[in-house]
Design a protein around this motif. Structure first.
Motif, PDB file in Angstrom:
ATOM      1  N   ASP A 107      58.822  66.312  38.705  1.00 40.15           N
ATOM      2  CA  ASP A 107      59.828  67.058  39.472  1.00 40.15           C
ATOM      3  C   ASP A 107      60.742  66.107  40.238  1.00 40.15           C
ATOM      4  O   ASP A 107      61.965  66.266  40.231  1.00 40.15           O
ATOM      5  CB  ASP A 107      59.160  68.006  40.466  1.00 40.15           C
ATOM      6  N   ARG A 108      60.149  65.140  40.902  1.00 36.26           N
ATOM      7  CA  ARG A 108      60.904  64.201  41.733  1.00 36.26           C
ATOM      8  C   ARG A 108      61.849  63.343  40.883  1.00 36.26           C
ATOM      9  O   ARG A 108      63.035  63.200  41.196  1.00 36.26           O
ATOM     10  CB  ARG A 108      59.926  63.324  42.525  1.00 36.26           C
ATOM     11  N   GLU A 109      61.332  62.767  39.811  1.00 39.85           N
ATOM     12  CA  GLU A 109      62.135  61.845  38.998  1.00 39.85           C
ATOM     13  C   GLU A 109      63.217  62.564  38.197  1.00 39.85           C
ATOM     14  O   GLU A 109      64.369  62.140  38.183  1.00 39.85           O
ATOM     15  CB  GLU A 109      61.239  61.021  38.067  1.00 39.85           C
ATOM     16  N   ILE A 110      62.868  63.659  37.542  1.00 39.91           N
ATOM     17  CA  ILE A 110      63.855  64.387  36.742  1.00 39.91           C
ATOM     18  C   ILE A 110      64.831  65.114  37.666  1.00 39.91           C
ATOM     19  O   ILE A 110      66.003  65.292  37.335  1.00 39.91           O
ATOM     20  CB  ILE A 110      63.158  65.336  35.750  1.00 39.91           C
ATOM     21  N   GLY A 111      64.360  65.470  38.858  1.00 42.34           N
ATOM     22  CA  GLY A 111      65.216  66.105  39.855  1.00 42.34           C
ATOM     23  C   GLY A 111      66.344  65.215  40.332  1.00 42.34           C
ATOM     24  O   GLY A 111      67.276  65.687  40.992  1.00 42.34           O
ATOM     25  N   LYS A 112      66.293  63.921  40.029  1.00 45.38           N
ATOM     26  CA  LYS A 112      67.402  63.021  40.360  1.00 45.38           C
ATOM     27  C   LYS A 112      68.622  63.292  39.473  1.00 45.38           C
ATOM     28  O   LYS A 112      69.729  62.877  39.801  1.00 45.38           O
ATOM     29  CB  LYS A 112      66.982  61.569  40.168  1.00 45.38           C
ATOM     30  N   TYR A 113      68.394  63.950  38.316  1.00 50.97           N
ATOM     31  CA  TYR A 113      69.440  64.108  37.313  1.00 50.97           C
ATOM     32  C   TYR A 113      69.882  65.551  37.107  1.00 50.97           C
ATOM     33  O   TYR A 113      70.971  65.791  36.597  1.00 50.97           O
ATOM     34  CB  TYR A 113      68.969  63.521  35.978  1.00 50.97           C
ATOM     35  N   VAL A 114      69.004  66.500  37.456  1.00 48.79           N
ATOM     36  CA  VAL A 114      69.328  67.914  37.298  1.00 48.79           C
ATOM     37  C   VAL A 114      68.865  68.677  38.533  1.00 48.79           C
ATOM     38  O   VAL A 114      68.039  68.175  39.304  1.00 48.79           O
ATOM     39  CB  VAL A 114      68.681  68.518  36.028  1.00 48.79           C
ATOM     40  N   ASP A 115      69.361  69.882  38.716  1.00 44.71           N
ATOM     41  CA  ASP A 115      68.988  70.671  39.889  1.00 44.71           C
ATOM     42  C   ASP A 115      67.580  71.266  39.747  1.00 44.71           C
ATOM     43  O   ASP A 115      66.959  71.172  38.686  1.00 44.71           O
ATOM     44  CB  ASP A 115      70.030  71.742  40.179  1.00 44.71           C
ATOM     45  N   GLU A 116      67.102  71.858  40.834  1.00 41.04           N
ATOM     46  CA  GLU A 116      65.746  72.417  40.869  1.00 41.04           C
ATOM     47  C   GLU A 116      65.516  73.452  39.786  1.00 41.04           C
ATOM     48  O   GLU A 116      64.432  73.503  39.194  1.00 41.04           O
ATOM     49  CB  GLU A 116      65.468  73.077  42.222  1.00 41.04           C
ATOM     50  N   ALA A 117      66.500  74.289  39.540  1.00 41.26           N
ATOM     51  CA  ALA A 117      66.358  75.340  38.528  1.00 41.26           C
ATOM     52  C   ALA A 117      66.147  74.727  37.144  1.00 41.26           C
ATOM     53  O   ALA A 117      65.327  75.213  36.356  1.00 41.26           O
ATOM     54  CB  ALA A 117      67.583  76.246  38.529  1.00 41.26           C
ATOM     55  N   GLU A 118      66.859  73.652  36.848  1.00 42.06           N
ATOM     56  CA  GLU A 118      66.720  73.009  35.543  1.00 42.06           C
ATOM     57  C   GLU A 118      65.372  72.289  35.438  1.00 42.06           C
ATOM     58  O   GLU A 118      64.725  72.321  34.388  1.00 42.06           O
ATOM     59  CB  GLU A 118      67.882  72.051  35.287  1.00 42.06           C
ATOM     60  N   VAL A 119      64.918  71.668  36.509  1.00 41.79           N
ATOM     61  CA  VAL A 119      63.585  71.049  36.504  1.00 41.79           C
ATOM     62  C   VAL A 119      62.541  72.125  36.240  1.00 41.79           C
ATOM     63  O   VAL A 119      61.643  71.948  35.413  1.00 41.79           O
ATOM     64  CB  VAL A 119      63.287  70.310  37.828  1.00 41.79           C
ATOM     65  N   ALA A 120      62.664  73.261  36.920  1.00 43.90           N
ATOM     66  CA  ALA A 120      61.717  74.366  36.721  1.00 43.90           C
ATOM     67  C   ALA A 120      61.765  74.867  35.282  1.00 43.90           C
ATOM     68  O   ALA A 120      60.729  75.178  34.684  1.00 43.90           O
ATOM     69  CB  ALA A 120      62.020  75.497  37.698  1.00 43.90           C
ATOM     70  N   ARG A 121      62.960  74.927  34.703  1.00 41.27           N
ATOM     71  CA  ARG A 121      63.082  75.363  33.306  1.00 41.27           C
ATOM     72  C   ARG A 121      62.407  74.369  32.372  1.00 41.27           C
ATOM     73  O   ARG A 121      61.657  74.752  31.478  1.00 41.27           O
ATOM     74  CB  ARG A 121      64.566  75.526  32.938  1.00 41.27           C
ATOM     75  N   PHE A 122      62.631  73.068  32.607  1.00 34.69           N
ATOM     76  CA  PHE A 122      61.979  72.045  31.780  1.00 34.69           C
ATOM     77  C   PHE A 122      60.458  72.148  31.867  1.00 34.69           C
ATOM     78  O   PHE A 122      59.753  71.928  30.886  1.00 34.69           O
ATOM     79  CB  PHE A 122      62.409  70.634  32.196  1.00 34.69           C
ATOM     80  N   ARG A 123      59.950  72.488  33.035  1.00 39.67           N
ATOM     81  CA  ARG A 123      58.484  72.585  33.225  1.00 39.67           C
ATOM     82  C   ARG A 123      57.861  73.614  32.310  1.00 39.67           C
ATOM     83  O   ARG A 123      56.678  73.540  32.003  1.00 39.67           O
ATOM     84  CB  ARG A 123      58.159  72.893  34.677  1.00 39.67           C
ATOM     85  N   ASN A 124      58.646  74.589  31.837  1.00 40.87           N
ATOM     86  CA  ASN A 124      58.126  75.585  30.898  1.00 40.87           C
ATOM     87  C   ASN A 124      57.743  74.971  29.554  1.00 40.87           C
ATOM     88  O   ASN A 124      57.005  75.577  28.789  1.00 40.87           O
ATOM     89  CB  ASN A 124      59.175  76.683  30.639  1.00 40.87           C
ATOM     90  N   TYR A 125      58.248  73.771  29.277  1.00 46.25           N
ATOM     91  CA  TYR A 125      58.089  73.172  27.953  1.00 46.25           C
ATOM     92  C   TYR A 125      57.249  71.897  27.951  1.00 46.25           C
ATOM     93  O   TYR A 125      57.082  71.281  26.911  1.00 46.25           O
ATOM     94  CB  TYR A 125      59.468  72.838  27.375  1.00 46.25           C
ATOM     95  N   VAL A 126      56.748  71.489  29.125  1.00 47.77           N
ATOM     96  CA  VAL A 126      56.022  70.214  29.202  1.00 47.77           C
ATOM     97  C   VAL A 126      54.646  70.381  29.855  1.00 47.77           C
ATOM     98  O   VAL A 126      54.365  71.366  30.525  1.00 47.77           O
ATOM     99  CB  VAL A 126      56.832  69.149  29.982  1.00 47.77           C
ATOM    100  N   THR A 127      53.818  69.380  29.634  1.00 42.18           N
ATOM    101  CA  THR A 127      52.487  69.333  30.221  1.00 42.18           C
ATOM    102  C   THR A 127      52.093  67.869  30.394  1.00 42.18           C
ATOM    103  O   THR A 127      52.780  66.981  29.903  1.00 42.18           O
ATOM    104  CB  THR A 127      51.466  70.081  29.326  1.00 42.18           C
ATOM    105  N   LEU A 128      51.009  67.658  31.070  1.00 46.91           N
ATOM    106  CA  LEU A 128      50.434  66.303  31.184  1.00 46.91           C
ATOM    107  C   LEU A 128      49.061  66.292  30.575  1.00 46.91           C
ATOM    108  O   LEU A 128      48.377  67.258  30.490  1.00 46.91           O
ATOM    109  CB  LEU A 128      50.340  65.868  32.650  1.00 46.91           C
TER     110      LEU A 128
END
Length: 169
Positions: free
Chosen positions: A148-169
């Motif tokens: 969230d912190r690193e990708i949030g440097k490039y896109v807004d919170e809504a886009e980070v949240a959207r990306f989270r729908n497609y990723v895992t650790l």
């Protein structure tokens, strides 16, 4: 989890509220009417829901734009998926790239941020060359808060949240 969205006209402005519910149907109350008694109830869809193709049933897939009964059966028959590229192979057997991209917005196999290939990352809906680079640059991710912190440097919170729908650790 389903979401209810309510909009009401208050002193000439619109107030929007969202709440979570386990109800079977989503509802939006619009402010087109002049009184609460005249407000119209309409069905809404939760566009944030992404179905895991690795565990989805044919019933889960019913009604998803671009998925026929035959494709739903093929998706279920291909389970479990090793990764999103294996799932995409099933899609590409009966869909064009554009159609498959539409399906991947709602049905996906989560991409492991620390192990995914560039090809797998590129299948995430809305990916650009720059974002592929950023996803790879910050590896390894210790947790989703770091993502969230690193990708949030490039896109807004809504886009980070959207990306989270497609990723895992």
């Amino acid at each position: 989890m389903r979401k209810f969205a309510f909009a009401a006209a208050i002193a000439g402005s619109t107030l929007a509220l969202a709440a979570c519910s386990g109800e079977a149907e989503d509802t939006v109350i619009t402010d087109d009417a002049t009184t609460p008694a005249q407000m119209e109830t309409v069905e809404a869809t939760d566009t944030q829901t992404v179905i895991d193709a690795g565990t989805a049933t044919a019933e889960d897939l019913a009604g998803v734009e671009g998925i026929s009964e035959e494709l739903a059966a093929a998706i279920v028959a291909g389970q479990p998926y090793a990764d999103v590229t294996a799932f995409n192979t099933v899609l590409m057997e009966s869909l064009t790239e554009e159609q498959a991209a539409t399906v991947r917005e709602r049905v996906f196999v989560p991409v492991n941020l620390n192990e995914a290939t560039e090809e797998q990352i590129r299948l995430i809906p809305g990916m650009t060359d720059k974002m592929v680079h950023e996803f790879e640059e910050y590896r390894p991710y210790e947790d989703m808060a770091e993502f969230d912190r690193e990708i949030g440097k490039y896109v807004d919170e809504a886009e980070v949240a959207r990306f989270r729908n497609y990723v895992t650790l």
